[in-house]
Design an enzyme around this catalytic site. Structure first.
Site, mmCIF file in Angstrom:
data_model
loop_
_atom_site.group_PDB
_atom_site.id
_atom_site.type_symbol
_atom_site.label_atom_id
_atom_site.label_comp_id
_atom_site.label_asym_id
_atom_site.label_seq_id
_atom_site.Cartn_x
_atom_site.Cartn_y
_atom_site.Cartn_z
ATOM 1 N N HIS A 20 -68.362 -47.512 -1.780
ATOM 2 C CA HIS A 20 -69.400 -46.714 -2.452
ATOM 3 C C HIS A 20 -68.904 -46.311 -3.840
ATOM 4 O O HIS A 20 -68.130 -45.356 -3.962
ATOM 5 C CB HIS A 20 -69.719 -45.474 -1.628
ATOM 6 N N HIS A 251 -75.308 -46.671 -5.510
ATOM 7 C CA HIS A 251 -74.690 -45.958 -4.382
ATOM 8 C C HIS A 251 -73.618 -46.817 -3.721
ATOM 9 O O HIS A 251 -72.464 -46.417 -3.627
ATOM 10 C CB HIS A 251 -75.779 -45.585 -3.377
ATOM 11 N N GLU A 399 -75.963 -21.941 14.106
ATOM 12 C CA GLU A 399 -74.893 -22.479 14.949
ATOM 13 C C GLU A 399 -74.138 -23.611 14.268
ATOM 14 O O GLU A 399 -72.922 -23.747 14.430
ATOM 15 C CB GLU A 399 -75.465 -22.991 16.274
ATOM 16 N N HIS A 461 -83.334 -22.894 27.637
ATOM 17 C CA HIS A 461 -82.096 -22.114 27.574
ATOM 18 C C HIS A 461 -81.122 -22.469 28.695
ATOM 19 O O HIS A 461 -80.108 -21.801 28.851
ATOM 20 C CB HIS A 461 -82.428 -20.608 27.640
#
Lengths: 651, 651
Positions: A20, A251, A399, A461
Site C-alpha cells: 500500500h 491506495h 465497549e 442479554h
C-alpha cells in the site's frame, strides 16, 4: 529526507510485488517533521519507558513505519528486513506487528484499532505521570490516521472519549487525501471531519500535509494546547507517482518499475533501489540524537529518585506483580471456603478485585456504562481531567473503545488493565479481544451476565454462543468459575498469565460455594479437575460442567449416587488450560470409558471435544427468552433431572 | 394521554418486580404527540406495507412501546400481556422482540442497533418508493433514542451515513435526560450531541420533551425538512416519581407501590392499576383512525395500479423470489461444471450474484469500503441522494452499521439485503449478525478473504477462529463452498432460506472447479456429501474438508488411493444443514468406523463433532502470519502430505 521514505517504501513494495503506497507517499513530509524535530525516541533503547509512542493506525501503510524505523536507526529493521517486506518471517510484515524492541508499538490493520490503542497509551501515560511524577513519565502519543479509522464506529468512540478526557498529549495526523479503498470519500461521507473533532472538544489545525513548515507549526501548536489535537493534513495519496497520485489506485494499485522511474525523475532522485544518499542517511540518523540525550537525562533522574520509587518504577515497568497479591487472593479464598456464603458470582469477583486493588497499584479498570460488576467504582476515584491518578475509567456506552484502549494501555506498559462489561456485549468489542489475543497482551476482560441466568432481560442479554466463540479464539484464555473459591483461583491464574488476554466470565446470579477446600493449591490451574469423585465402586458416569451449572451437576450426581451409580463431577473452568495437560491427566479427569454428560447453559458447540461423539449434553440449542431465571432453566431443560436422564440413557 | 402511558408502564414494572421506567416516564409526551397527531399506522392491519416504522432503540424502555401498542389498539398487546410483562411467553418481553403482527418492528436492547435498523428501514423505504412510486410507498421511520445509542460506535456510524444519504423521512427523538446507567452523562461525554448531528448534515430541533406543543412543532419541522431530523428532547428521567426523577436510579431502580401512589398524587391520576379512564382510552384508540383512513385509500391506489405492478408489489412484499432466479443459478452452475475454469472464489460468487441481480430486482447490496467482492458495483448504480433506485449502498468503512442496516432493511421488507465485507472484519458487525440470527431475518452476509489463503496482508486479515465463531451462533447458516459449482449451490440455498441469516464465506484466492456435475440436484443442500467415494474396496479412510481445503483432501485421497487405501472425500460446505440430516445419512457420509481426518485452514474448535475424539485434524492452531499463501500453507502444515500422514498414523 521525506523522499528517502518514499523511495524505500516503493522499493519495498516493488520487491514484495504488492503493498500500500498511498500512506508512505502521502504522509512522508508529516513523518519526517515529526521524527526530525519533535519525536522523543532513542533507537538505541527502543523500549525506553518514557519514549513517545507512535501508532500507524492506517496500518496498511506499514512501509511508512518500516522506512522511518530503518532510517532513524532501529536495529531490527535492517535493509534486508525492508527487502523481505511481506515475506514469511520478515520483521516487515504486511501490516505492523507488535514488537516494541523493533519500534513497533502495536499491531494495526483492522481500522480504528490503532487510534483506540493510542487513546489507551495516552491514558496510561497520563496516569503513570500522576503516579510517578512528570520527571519520570512525560511523553506524547502520535497516531497516523486515515479516513477509514474515522469512519469506523470505534474511531468515533475514541474521538468522543479522548475529547472528554482532554488528553492533551495525544495527537492525530489525519491523512486527508479524500480517497478510501472504495474510491472518493464523497461516496460515503459528507461531514466536515475537522468540525466533528471540534465538537468533541479537540484542538484542530488544518494544514497542507506536504508543507514541512506547516507541519512543524502544527505540531508546535498541538504541543502547546491542553486538548488532544487533530492535525488535519490535506495530502495527495501516492504523491509522486504520476499515474496514481490523487487516484483511487493510489491506495494499493500494483506498482511497476516505471512508476518508480517517473517518481525519481519528478523528485530528482538518483539513488538506486534501497539506497539512501549518504547525506540524507546521516540526517535521518541524526534525528535520534536529541532523543538519546533526553533518555540519558531521564536515566539520571530515575537514578536520583528515592530507591523505593526506583524499585516500584522498575517493578511496574517489568509488569511484575507487587508483593501481597497472592496473599490477598488466598485470604479471600480461605474465607469463602470456610464461610460458604452464596453470592452473586460477579460480586465475588468484585470483592476479590477490591482486595487486589489495595496491593496492586498498577490495576486500572475501564468500564462501559455499568455499575461496575466489580466493586471498583465505589472504591476507586475516577480517571478524569482533574484527577489523572484515578484508576477507574468511565468509558461510557462504548465497549469497543474500552476494549481497544485497554489493549493500548497494556501495550504501553506500566498498568494492568481490566475491561469490564456484560458478556452479551462482548461482541461489541470482539475486534479488540482478537487484537489482544493476536498481540499477546495481558488484558483482563471481565464479563458479567454470562447466561440465561440473567433472566427477564431476555435473549438480547443472554449469551448462549458467546463463550464458545471466545473459546475458539487462539490465545484467549477463558475462565468460567463455578463459585467464589474458583473465582479466587481464576483471578490468581489471570494475574499470572502474561502472554495473552484472559476472559473472566461470571454469572450475574447468586451461586452457592461448592468448594470447602480453600487452601493454597489452585485446582483450577489445570483447567478441569474432579470436584467430587464417584463413590461406591469404579466410576461409571462423569458429569462435566462449568460455572453456574456445576451445582446442577452436583445435584444430579447425588441422585445418580442414590441409585447406586458411581458418578463423578468434573468442574472445567478453563478448557485451554485443561487441553494443555498431559493425556493421562485428561483421560482420568474426563473418565474416558465412562458415560459422559456435560451441562452448560450455552450451546453444545465445542463440547464434543470432551464428551466424545456419543456423550450427553444438557444445555441450550438456540437463543434464550425473557422470563425468570428458574423458569428459563426449566423451560430449556437445563436441570438435574435432565442430566440424570441423559446419563441413564447412555448406560 | 401521556399519563396513561406512564401508569401502564409503572403498573407493568410493579407487576414484574423489575423493569426500566426511565424511558416511558421520560418520553411519554413525545410518544403521545407522535401517535396522536403524526404517526401513520393502522392497528387493524399492523403489517400494512406503507405504515410508518417505529423503533424503540433504547429497548430497555420496552414498556413505552407496549403501552403505546395497547392503548392505540394493537390486538396482540392485551391488558393481560401487559400484566405478564417479563414473564416467560409474554408478548411483553423484557426488551421488545421482533413481531410485526404485534406492532414490534425490530428487536432492540443492545444499544445502537435500533437506530441502525431504523436507518436500514429508511433506506428500504426510499428505495421502494423509487421503485414502486410514492403513492404506494411513502412513509416515515421514527426512532426513540437514548444517550447510549449515540455513544456506541455503531450509532455514530449511523449518524454519519444517514446524514450523508440525506434520508429526510428518518427522525430520531433523543431522550436527552443526561443520565445513563452509569450515572450522569458528564462522567463520559462532553460533546454537544446536537452539534454532532449538525456536523453530519442533520436537521436539529431542540425542545422541552415534556411540552406537547413543542413536540408537535418539532415533528412538523422534521417532516418539512429534506434532511434526517434529530429532535433533541430535554427530558426528566422517570418524570413523575419524586424519589427517582432526574436521578440515576430513574433508569431502572426498583419501584414500590408508594412510588406509584406519589406519581398518582402528583398527576391527579385516580384510576387503579392497569385501568385507563374511559375518555382517555377512547382518545387513544382514536389515534389510529387517521391511519385507518390512509390505509384504505392506499389500498384503493394499489388496486387501481397496473395489474403487473400489483403482482410485483405483492410478490416483493411477500418476499417471494421472482421467476427466473433458479434458472440463472443453474445456468451458471452448468457452465462452471462444464468449463471448469479456476477462479477467485469470491469472484465466482460475484458472477452468480450479477446474474441474479438481473432477475431479482429486490436484491440490494450494502458494502463496507471494498471493491465489492461481488461484481455488483460495476453493474449497479449507487443508492444516493439523487438516485434512490440505486441498489448499491456505499457504506463506507462502517461494517457494523452495514450489518445492522441490512437487518433493518430485512425487517422493513420488500428488499433482499446483502451485506458484503471481508470475513476478518465480520467481528466488527458481530452484534448485527447476532441480531439477524435472533430475529430470524433473511439477510445474506457475504464474506471474502476467508483464511490464511489471503497471504501477505498477515494475521490481522486472516480468519482462523471466525468460521467457528459463526458456526457456534444459533440460527446462523454458514456456507463455505469449495468451488464455483458449490458457490452456485450456496446461493441457491441462501436465497431459499427465509428463517434466518446466511453467512456465505468465500476464499479470496483462485480455486479449481472440483465438481463436474452441474445438474439441477443441489448436493450442498444436505450440508455435506461424498464428493469422491473410496475405490478398490470398502472405505477405510474419510477425508472431511470445506472450502479451499477440499482440493487438498482430493490430492491426499489420490495419494492414499495410490497406496491401495480406499479413501473418500467429503465436502462439508454447511455444518448446520448436515446436522439436520438423519443419522443414517450422517454416519454414511462421515464414514463412522473409518479413519477420519478433517482439513480446514482454521482452528479445530468444533470439528470433534465430525471426526470424533480420535480423528485427525489438519489446520491452524493459532493465528496466521504475513507471507505468500503457498508458503503459509506449507509453514502451517496444511498440505496433502500432512493429511496423508494424519490418516496413515490412525490406520
Amino acid at each position: 529526507m521525506a523522499h528517502a521514505i518514499r523511495f524505500l517504501a516503493v522499493d519495498a513494495i516493488l520487491a514484495a510485488g504488492e503493498g500500500h503506497q498511498g500512506v508512505p507517499l502521502g504522509m512522508a513530509e508529516i513523518a519526517t517533521v515529526l521524527y526530525a524535530r519533535h519525536l522523543r525516541f532513542d533507537p538505541a533503547d527502543p523500549t525506553w519507558p518514557d519514549r513517545d509512542r507512535v501508532v500507524i493506525s492506517n496500518g496498511h501503510g506499514s512501509t511508512l513505519l518500516y522506512a522511518l524505523l530503518h532510517l532513524s536507526g532501529y536495529h531490527h529493521i535492517t535493509l534486508d528486513a525492508l527487502k523481505s517486506f511481506r515475506e514469511l518471517g520478515s520483521p516487515c510484515a504486511g501490516h505492523p506487528e507488535y514488537e516494541p524492541a523493533a519500534g513497533i508499538e502495536t499491531t494495526t490493520g483492522p481500522l480504528g484499532q490503532g487510534i483506540a490503542n493510542a487513546l489507551g497509551m495516552a491514558i496510561a501515560e497520563a496516569h503513570l505521570g500522576a503516579r510517578f511524577r512528570a520527571d519520570l513519565i512525560d511523553h506524547r502519543t502520535w497516531a497516523f490516521v486515515g479516513d477509514g479509522c474515522l469512519q469506523e464506529g470505534v474511531g468515533q468512540e475514541v474521538i468522543q472519549l479522548a475529547g472528554h478526557l482532554k488528553l492533551g498529549k495525544l495527537t492525530f495526523f489525519w491523512d486527508n487525501n479524500a480517497i478510501t479503498d472504495d474510491g472518493s470519500t464523497e461516496l460515503s461521507i459528507s461531514e466536515n471531519v475537522a468540525d466533528r473533532f471540534r465538537v468533541a472538544g479537540w484542538h484542530v489545525v488544518e494544514i497542507d500535509g506536504h508543507d514541512l513548515d506547516a507541519v512543524d507549526a502544527a505540531i508546535h501548536a498541538a504541543k502547546a494546547d491542553p486538548r488532544p489535537s487533530l492535525i488535519a493534513c490535506k495530502t495527495v495519496i501516492a504523491r509522486g507517482i504520476p499515474r496514481l497520485e490523487g487516484q483511487r489506485g493510489g491506495h494499493s494499485g500494483k506498482l511497476f518499475p516505471e512508476d518508480r522511474a517517473q517518481m525519481a525523475a519528478r523528485f530528482g532522485w538518483t539513488a538506486p533501489s534501497f539506497d539512501v544518499p549518504q547525506d540524507i542517511g546521516e540526517a535521518w540518523r541524526a534525528t535520534a540524537a536529541a532523543g538519546g540525550t533526553e533518555r540519558d537525562s531521564w536515566q539520571r533522574r530515575l537514578e536520583a529518585a528515592d530507591p523505593d520509587v526506583q524499585d516500584e518504577f522498575h517493578r511496574t515497568e517489568a509488569g511484575l506483580l507487587a508483593e501481597g497479591w497472592r496473599g490477598a487472593i488466598h485470604a479471600y479464598k480461605a474465607r469463602a471456603a470456610a464461610e460458604r456464603v452464596a453470592e452473586f458470582a460477579i460480586a465475588a469477583s468484585g470483592d476479590i478485585v477490591a482486595a487486589l486493588y489495595d496491593v496492586l497499584p498498577d490495576m486500572v479498570t475501564g468500564c462501559a456504562d455499568l455499575e461496575a460488576p466489580t466493586n471498583h467504582k465505589r472504591q476507586l476515584s475516577a480517571f478524569t481531567v482533574g484527577d489523572r491518578a484515578g484508576r477507574y475509567i468511565h468509558c461510557g456506552v462504548r465497549e469497543h473503545a474500552m476494549g481497544s484502549l485497554a489493549n493500548g494501555m497494556a501495550a504501553h506498559g506500566g498498568v494492568i488493565p481490566l475491561a469490564v462489561t456484560y458478556l452479551p456485549f462482548s461482541d461489541y468489542e470482539r475486534p479488540a479481544l482478537r487484537m489482544a489475543a493476536l498481540m499477546g497482551l495481558p488484558v483482563k476482560f471481565v464479563f458479567s451476565h454470562d447466561s440465561i441466568g440473567i433472566g427477564k432481560n431476555g435473549p438480547t442479554h443472554q449469551p448462549v454462543e458467546i463463550i464458545a466463540s471466545l473459546r475458539a479464539m487462539p490465545n484467549m484464555m477463558v475462565i468460567r468459575p463455578c463459585d467464589a473459591v474458583e473465582a479466587a483461583e481464576a483471578w490468581e491464574i489471570a494475574l499470572e498469565h502474561r502472554t495473552g488476554p484472559v476472559s473472566l466470565v461470571f454469572a450475574r446470579q447468586s451461586l452457592p460455594v461448592l468448594r470447602s477446600d480453600g487452601g493454597a493449591e489452585n485446582r483450577s490451574a489445570r483447567g478441569a479437575y474432579v470436584l467430587h469423585e464417584a463413590e461406591g465402586g469404579p466410576r461409571r458416569i462423569t458429569l462435566l460442567a462449568t460455572g453456574s451449572e456445576v451445582q446442577i451437576a452436583v445435584e444430579a450426581r447425588a441422585a445418580l449416587q442414590a441409585e447406586g451409580l458411581p458418578t463423578a463431577v468434573v468442574s472445567m473452568p478453563c478448557w485451554s488450560l485443561f487441553e494443555a495437560q498431559d493425556r493421562a491427566y485428561r483421560d482420568a479427569v474426563l473418565g474416558v470409558g465412562t458415560v459422559r454428560v456435560a451441562v452448560e447453559a450455552a450451546v453444545k458447540f465445542g463440547w464434543e471435544r470432551w464428551i466424545g461423539e456419543d456423550g450427553g449434553f444438557v444445555g441450550m440449542t438456540g437463543f434464550g427468552a425473557s422470563g425468570p431465571a428458574d423458569a428459563l432453566y426449566r423451560h430449556f431443560g437445563i436441570t438435574a433431572e435432565a442430566v440424570v436422564e441423559a446419563a441413564r440413557t447412555r448406560l
